[in-house]
Design an enzyme around this catalytic site. Sequence first.
Site, short mmCIF file in Angstrom:
data_model
loop_
_atom_site.label_atom_id
_atom_site.label_comp_id
_atom_site.label_asym_id
_atom_site.label_seq_id
_atom_site.Cartn_x
_atom_site.Cartn_y
_atom_site.Cartn_z
N HIS A 157 38.71 36.25 35.22
CA HIS A 157 38.28 36.68 33.53
C HIS A 157 37.22 35.94 33.32
O HIS A 157 36.89 36.39 31.83
CB HIS A 157 39.74 36.26 33.05
CG HIS A 157 41.10 36.88 33.41
ND1 HIS A 157 41.78 36.20 34.41
CD2 HIS A 157 41.57 37.97 33.40
CE1 HIS A 157 42.65 36.90 34.84
NE2 HIS A 157 42.67 37.94 33.99
N CYS A 216 42.96 38.24 40.07
CA CYS A 216 43.22 39.37 39.89
C CYS A 216 41.94 40.34 40.45
O CYS A 216 41.32 40.11 41.08
CB CYS A 216 43.28 39.70 38.45
SG CYS A 216 44.25 41.07 37.70
#
Length: 745
Positions: A686, A718
């Site tokens: 992120h 992710c």
Amino acid sequence: MSTSFGQSTVLGYPRIGANRELKKAVEAYWAGALDAAGLEAVAAGLRAEVWRTLRDARLDAIPSNTFSYYDHVLDTAVAVGAIPQRFARLGLGALDTYFAMARGVDAEPALELTKWFDTNYHYLVPEINADTAFAANPAKALREYAEARELGITTRPVLVGPATFLLLAKGDDPFARLDDLVETYAAILTALAEAGVPWVQLDEPAYVADRTPAEVDGLRHAYRRLGELPNRPRIFVASYFGDLADALPALLDTPVEAIGVDLVAGPENLNRLAAAGPLRGKTIVAGLVDGRNIWRTDLRAAVTTGVTVTGLADLVSVSTSCSLLHVPVDLAAETRLDPQLSERLAFARQKVDEVVLLGRALRDGTTTLTAPLPSAPPSWRRDDIRGRLAALRPGDRQRGDYADRADRQQQRLGLPELPTTTIGSFPQTPALRTARAAHRAGTLDDAGYTARMRAEVEHVIRLQEELGLDVLVHGEPERNDMVQYFGEQLDGFAATDHGWVQSYGSRCVRPPVIYGDVARKTPMTVTWSTYAQSLTDKPVKGMLTGPVTILAWSFVRDDQPLADTADQVALALRDECRDLEAAGIRVIQVDEPALRETLPLRRTHQPAYLDWAVGAFRLATSGVADDTQIHTHLCYSEFGEVITAIDALDADVTSIEASRSKMEILDDLAAIGYQRGVGPGVWDIHSPRVPPHDEVVEALRRAVAAVPARRLWVNPDCGLKTRTYPEVEASLRHLVAAAAEVRRA
Ligand code: GLN
Ligand code: ZN
């Protein structure tokens, strides 16, 4: 000025504009292409348009201060002076301080962004500590009130209420600051009263989740104190998203003039009202029109409920169940939908009409409202799918023994210890987006598009081979969005052209509509995965989105239980898994990032949800042979109540976010006896930051201490779609090298 609440209202309205004007203006301001005055002019235009729309629809009570440049919780933080020092000291003007809190600046990371209850909206988490110096700043609410007055429209300013604001905040015991914060709200209410504001709306949705008796007491005290102010607007406390339970009698026990209950998501509220005894003098604002879904209201049923409420309280007003923030603006913009579908839909604008109609019906005592909704066309029903679901046995959701599966998979895959992999997507470059857009627009033909995407897949495969990853992915270049991609290919789904909904800040999403029985027409991912596999000897992971996430990020039909719709989606995915397997794909990942976010707010409702959610995942994934390895991916690390459900998914490997929480999740998994493979993320994707080699080694060392090396996988937190190639290459190089180093040790 009238002191009655009015017969009809909405708790809020979309603020992004019918054509996402706000998104465009805000992003232009960030890019330096629009100045503050230009941005403010766009915003004022959008606000005026909303108020005029609501007035022209003959809505009685019109809200204001529901506009936001980014987020209404952040607006409330500004209204109570809760600007953390780290932003205040940047010395920026008000607007730039606001955006700094929302988005961060070089020197300061943004406030944390998190889910707004069980919706797909995200709010910025206020940071509240013992030294937060609250100070009333009603400027925004006053300005919007005055703007609407200029148009001849009297509005009801809306703020997040003090108790919910603190319950949503993080810091050192924020709720302990309730008394102080209530004094700040008192100052705001006084300022509003001085400006002639007749009503204010304070939202307290935190009380539809489980709360302690002390928190309910806090609510009561807060509204007793605000209620006794000598000079204040009338107070409407709104709740939404569920059952108020103990908080309802607590609020009734205060001088507030109106209380809002959600009778769609919280039908229990009706009994709570009945149990509360005669509701004299209080207006009950009955949320009868679903503010979160896009189906037309069954007006006859809604009137019946409304009449019941009228029997309990002398003053009743009709509203939406929650703010209309969660639905698209106007169905009239959808000119390409099947008419049989669009006649069953209502977006924000249409829901206002429903509220007005219901308000009038209750006032006039008309209980015969319009024809009932037409029944669904027979073609939306798929008896073949229903037959297959009816014939399912418990064994259809059950794979073989895990230890045996693990052996067979290892024999087939021959992976090293600490195998390295990624979560699926590779960077979505501007060139890729342009190619997808050109294909949609028809300027790039199918052959050209396929060639372009294949080139991307090949590039991603070569890169992963060069980096030395063990289980490869095709990179998902063909996917606009992990739910929309499947929605576009499944029967029973429809896409809208303009059905945008704010997700956070300037980010909007266009959820598909699940309107009928779900069926797979053809394989959806097999050609991409097999093409990728044809380029390499290493295993390529097939990539699917799980049934719970597909439901969570769509507007779902409300004429049958969610569990049934989830099983229909699961069946389509089960067939896809089998086709991938038959085409030679040995590893398949089924992403369920939404598993936790759709968890019901009240604990009593959670077991039933987890039961069908887990059942649907298992239905999707248990049709493959034991030597096909099933992965799942979850985008968060705080598992709380879902941890046993994650175990129950029975995936062979689970990848999870872990880098920010420093691998704490591994202890939690160990505590419940989790035995299968796990890939705690070792790179926080992120952030644009490249994790240094030593940091990845350190994270892996911690992981190896908690999980036997033969069950541990090495991967990022992710997918990589929001990152750039330089970041991805450098970070994955560190990740692979760190895995090798820890392997050697
Ligand atoms: N496979 C998806 C990706 O990598 C997963 C995204 C997600 O978990 N939100 O993009
Ligand atoms: Zn994720």
